[in-house]
Scaffold this motif. Sequence first.
Motif, PDB file in Angstrom:
ATOM      1  N   GLU A   1      81.475  39.404  28.420  1.00 22.99           N
ATOM      2  CA  GLU A   1      80.408  39.475  27.410  1.00 22.99           C
ATOM      3  C   GLU A   1      80.271  38.149  26.661  1.00 22.99           C
ATOM      4  O   GLU A   1      79.155  37.673  26.424  1.00 22.99           O
ATOM      5  CB  GLU A   1      80.675  40.614  26.428  1.00 22.99           C
ATOM      6  CG  GLU A   1      79.544  40.773  25.420  1.00 22.99           C
ATOM      7  CD  GLU A   1      79.687  42.004  24.537  1.00 22.99           C
ATOM      8  OE1 GLU A   1      79.168  41.970  23.405  1.00 22.99           O
ATOM      9  OE2 GLU A   1      80.318  42.993  24.978  1.00 22.99           O
TER      10      GLU A   1
ATOM     11  N   VAL B   1      78.488  35.555  28.931  1.00 16.85           N
ATOM     12  CA  VAL B   1      77.054  35.815  29.109  1.00 16.85           C
ATOM     13  C   VAL B   1      76.297  35.513  27.828  1.00 16.85           C
ATOM     14  O   VAL B   1      75.199  34.947  27.860  1.00 16.85           O
ATOM     15  CB  VAL B   1      76.825  37.267  29.576  1.00 16.85           C
ATOM     16  CG1 VAL B   1      75.334  37.574  29.676  1.00 16.85           C
ATOM     17  CG2 VAL B   1      77.500  37.496  30.934  1.00 16.85           C
TER      18      VAL B   1
ATOM     19  N   GLY C   1      75.800  31.683  27.542  1.00 14.14           N
ATOM     20  CA  GLY C   1      74.839  31.017  28.424  1.00 14.14           C
ATOM     21  C   GLY C   1      75.243  29.569  28.628  1.00 14.14           C
ATOM     22  O   GLY C   1      76.395  29.276  28.939  1.00 14.14           O
TER      23      GLY C   1
ATOM     24  N   VAL D   1      77.902  42.459  31.301  1.00 15.73           N
ATOM     25  CA  VAL D   1      76.775  41.576  31.623  1.00 15.73           C
ATOM     26  C   VAL D   1      75.489  42.150  31.048  1.00 15.73           C
ATOM     27  O   VAL D   1      74.703  41.437  30.397  1.00 15.73           O
ATOM     28  CB  VAL D   1      76.655  41.381  33.151  1.00 15.73           C
ATOM     29  CG1 VAL D   1      75.359  40.643  33.497  1.00 15.73           C
ATOM     30  CG2 VAL D   1      77.859  40.622  33.690  1.00 15.73           C
TER      31      VAL D   1
ATOM     32  N   LYS E   1      73.055  40.247  28.193  1.00 16.53           N
ATOM     33  CA  LYS E   1      72.064  39.425  28.887  1.00 16.53           C
ATOM     34  C   LYS E   1      70.778  39.193  28.094  1.00 16.53           C
ATOM     35  O   LYS E   1      70.071  38.211  28.314  1.00 16.53           O
ATOM     36  CB  LYS E   1      71.719  40.039  30.242  1.00 16.53           C
ATOM     37  CG  LYS E   1      70.795  41.241  30.179  1.00 16.53           C
ATOM     38  CD  LYS E   1      70.450  41.754  31.550  1.00 16.53           C
ATOM     39  CE  LYS E   1      69.414  42.872  31.496  1.00 16.53           C
ATOM     40  NZ  LYS E   1      68.100  42.406  30.997  1.00 16.53           N
TER      41      LYS E   1
ATOM     42  N   ARG F   1      67.254  38.057  29.784  1.00 21.29           N
ATOM     43  CA  ARG F   1      67.529  37.459  31.092  1.00 21.29           C
ATOM     44  C   ARG F   1      67.693  38.535  32.163  1.00 21.29           C
ATOM     45  O   ARG F   1      67.972  39.691  31.866  1.00 21.29           O
ATOM     46  CB  ARG F   1      68.794  36.601  31.016  1.00 21.29           C
ATOM     47  CG  ARG F   1      68.643  35.327  30.194  1.00 21.29           C
ATOM     48  CD  ARG F   1      69.993  34.685  29.915  1.00 21.29           C
ATOM     49  NE  ARG F   1      70.810  35.503  29.025  1.00 21.29           N
ATOM     50  CZ  ARG F   1      72.066  35.211  28.669  1.00 21.29           C
ATOM     51  NH1 ARG F   1      72.652  34.119  29.164  1.00 21.29           N
ATOM     52  NH2 ARG F   1      72.731  35.999  27.856  1.00 21.29           N
ATOM     53  N   ARG F   2      67.534  38.123  33.411  1.00 23.93           N
ATOM     54  CA  ARG F   2      67.742  39.042  34.535  1.00 23.93           C
ATOM     55  C   ARG F   2      69.070  38.722  35.208  1.00 23.93           C
ATOM     56  O   ARG F   2      69.635  37.636  35.043  1.00 23.93           O
ATOM     57  CB  ARG F   2      66.573  38.947  35.514  1.00 23.93           C
ATOM     58  CG  ARG F   2      65.244  39.326  34.851  1.00 23.93           C
ATOM     59  CD  ARG F   2      64.086  39.145  35.799  1.00 23.93           C
ATOM     60  NE  ARG F   2      64.134  40.096  36.893  1.00 23.93           N
ATOM     61  CZ  ARG F   2      63.423  39.980  38.016  1.00 23.93           C
ATOM     62  NH1 ARG F   2      62.622  38.934  38.171  1.00 23.93           N
ATOM     63  NH2 ARG F   2      63.495  40.887  38.963  1.00 23.93           N
ATOM     64  N   VAL F   3      69.567  39.685  35.976  1.00 24.70           N
ATOM     65  CA  VAL F   3      70.887  39.566  36.596  1.00 24.70           C
ATOM     66  C   VAL F   3      70.740  39.540  38.107  1.00 24.70           C
ATOM     67  O   VAL F   3      70.035  40.379  38.689  1.00 24.70           O
ATOM     68  CB  VAL F   3      71.800  40.751  36.187  1.00 24.70           C
ATOM     69  CG1 VAL F   3      73.175  40.612  36.832  1.00 24.70           C
ATOM     70  CG2 VAL F   3      71.913  40.834  34.668  1.00 24.70           C
TER      71      VAL F   3
ATOM     72  N   ASP G   1      66.039  44.966  36.217  1.00 28.79           N
ATOM     73  CA  ASP G   1      67.045  44.239  35.431  1.00 28.79           C
ATOM     74  C   ASP G   1      68.032  43.510  36.334  1.00 28.79           C
ATOM     75  O   ASP G   1      68.467  42.397  36.034  1.00 28.79           O
ATOM     76  CB  ASP G   1      67.834  45.217  34.544  1.00 28.79           C
ATOM     77  CG  ASP G   1      66.938  45.974  33.587  1.00 28.79           C
ATOM     78  OD1 ASP G   1      66.201  45.305  32.844  1.00 28.79           O
ATOM     79  OD2 ASP G   1      66.970  47.219  33.587  1.00 28.79           O
TER      80      ASP G   1
ATOM     81  N   THR H   1      68.578  33.421  34.415  1.00 27.20           N
ATOM     82  CA  THR H   1      69.277  34.309  35.345  1.00 27.20           C
ATOM     83  C   THR H   1      70.776  34.270  35.087  1.00 27.20           C
ATOM     84  O   THR H   1      71.376  33.199  34.989  1.00 27.20           O
ATOM     85  CB  THR H   1      69.013  33.886  36.802  1.00 27.20           C
ATOM     86  OG1 THR H   1      67.619  34.024  37.082  1.00 27.20           O
ATOM     87  CG2 THR H   1      69.805  34.746  37.770  1.00 27.20           C
ATOM     88  N   VAL H   2      71.374  35.460  34.955  1.00 28.10           N
ATOM     89  CA  VAL H   2      72.831  35.598  34.912  1.00 28.10           C
ATOM     90  C   VAL H   2      73.283  35.896  36.338  1.00 28.10           C
ATOM     91  O   VAL H   2      72.842  36.875  36.941  1.00 28.10           O
ATOM     92  CB  VAL H   2      73.259  36.733  33.968  1.00 28.10           C
ATOM     93  CG1 VAL H   2      74.775  36.919  34.016  1.00 28.10           C
ATOM     94  CG2 VAL H   2      72.789  36.455  32.554  1.00 28.10           C
TER      95      VAL H   2
ATOM     96  N   SER I   1      71.694  30.401  33.999  1.00 28.13           N
ATOM     97  CA  SER I   1      72.114  30.537  32.611  1.00 28.13           C
ATOM     98  C   SER I   1      73.634  30.594  32.486  1.00 28.13           C
ATOM     99  O   SER I   1      74.237  29.928  31.654  1.00 28.13           O
ATOM    100  CB  SER I   1      71.494  31.794  32.000  1.00 28.13           C
ATOM    101  OG  SER I   1      71.955  31.997  30.686  1.00 28.13           O
TER     102      SER I   1
END
Length: 683
Positions: free
Chosen positions: A24, A27, A30, A52, A56, A59-61, A222, A251-252, A422
Amino acid sequence: MAYEQWFAYPSYRPNQRVMLEAVERCVRKGEHAVLMVDAPTGSGKTSAISAVLAAKGARRVVIALRTTSQVEGYLSEIRRIREHTKKRPEIAYLVGKPKMCPIAGEFENPYAGCELLKILTKNALEARMRALGRERYTVEEDPVLTALLEEGRGTHRRACPYYARSKSALLRDGKVVVQPSERAMRDAARVVHSVLSPSELKKTCERTCPYEVMAVAARFSDIVVLNYHHVLDERMRDVVFRWLNLEPENTVLVLDEAHNVGDAVRSINTARIGVRAVGRALSELDVLSKGELDAAIMDDVLMTRGVLKRLTEYVEHMRERKPDDVLDPHALCDFLFAEVLERDDEHMVVRMLDLVEVIRQHKRSMMEFPEVHLARIAEFLRLCVRAKGDETCLVAKGEGDELWAGVIDPSPYLRRLVDSVSCTIMLSGTLSPIDAYELYFFGESGRAQKLVLPNSFPASNRLVLASKSATTLSSMRNDPHNISEIEEHIRGLIEGVDGNVALYFTSYGMLEQYRAFCERCASKSHKRVFIEPKETKAIPRLLSEFFECASGRGGVLLAVCGGKLSEGVDYAGRSLEGAAVIGLPLSAYTEVQRRINRYYVRRHGRQMGMLLAYTLPALNRAMQALGRVIRSENDIGVLMLCDSRFAKSGVVEYLPSWIRDEMRLVDGAECSMIAGWIGEVRA
């Protein structure tokens, strides 16, 4: 912390909170941060997705997986989050196309069949749209094309009914553009609000293409699950991210089974060719030459044909060289390009790559599968030219008439990847020693935050043995006493464990050396012997029968470290209760390996360089093999390292700490203790 609202279990495993908090924090930060997590089996690595998602934001994963079998683990985790929390994350995946495709069984190669049918279908949509004089067209409005879609099977199909219903065509600036149909959009909306396995997806998409529907869903979900190639291949990554509306900086990235990413990058950036591949490329040029070409393209065809003919001569000349002999890229390029006027090697390769696109477009226009054999040749030559001035790239002899060119250091590629997104979470159960993996992945220390978790399973449930004297060193391989020692270790495992066991050898040759002895021990214990097959398609049946043996007297699996059965197979429950690694699985000490060793020693010093280049891959292969045994806190198993080098300096200090702490040194005769230990633990 916020992950608690996303955590889907009633309690936490030992050290699981430590991992979730670290994920956490990374993320939330970033800023291209990287977190490497070495968490043994049972640590709950998959639950990291809850942390995550908690951190986030907008942001998208993207989750990158090595194998399609890993998809279900993440789907199950998302299902649990949706069922046991108030959160409703949406997930889509673009892996395992053959499992999604309703007509995959009609083709020997589902990927090739799919690509060809897509071309035929697009052409059919455009033709019918123009014939009807419409500016917008869907197949369901046209009984003529609807009837055509039901004709034929496999290679006799003239279009794909599922792909056709997933697309609509419209006229834009005089050109026909194909986009998702309304039916596909409706199916995608249903899919993204559910968590469907590939088989369930096919049932949901009764009349549309499940892969195309999932691609639509992936553009606004997501989480998007991709395979390694989608993410680690730089050119493919750019295409896939644009296609799915993924912005790298937003993006993660989660890299699962992260110990594999370095070797995956090396494999992706390696090109292999032979006489057959060159011949197919020449045939493509012959076909292209029969059409009308402008002067510039014809010049490229003539230049490329000359280079390919000389390449054929070179490949034939190298046929007698030993596999993994390093070839001189300067001499190779001189031979291939010397007859070209105003020689510029890099520019000539660029001209070949341009010609690849001309051939691809020509094949599409002829409604052929757009695989271009010249592409592989051009990539090989691009790497050869690069190798002239870049020590991270090698050209070498392969098996038979094969030549290959490729990179030996993945760190520049992985640095560009993690610097573009990210943040990156790298998860694995075998990132030991983690500092060495950081150097291998990124070429420098301090690029990543690192977290190493202890083994959470009870030590009393596992017996870790290492040999005092047995070894597979080449100088001792035929020594009678050494052979006897290895055989006693094998006997102790097969006869001492009253269930399934696996023996992982350093090579197929060594497997064959001890095969007859293993079969005699198995026969005495009334166990069935299974040999790792050469063909991948034979594996599911072999594993099914091997697992069935667990409910009887047991089976004995003979396999190779780093092979098809030593990683990525879930030996759950009592399906595997003992494993032995017979020998330290070092790579063959070829000229290529010596060159790799020298490169890493120059860069990182002798001790660390040899670890990265030579010892680390062997340790990873061994740990992956032994990791098949203990898969839950209630599992009982025997882990055996049958080579004295595992307990010696230069190796032992790099083993996971729990193995070092629990390791018992034994000789062959002492392996008879295994049966007694099993009895005590089960009592």
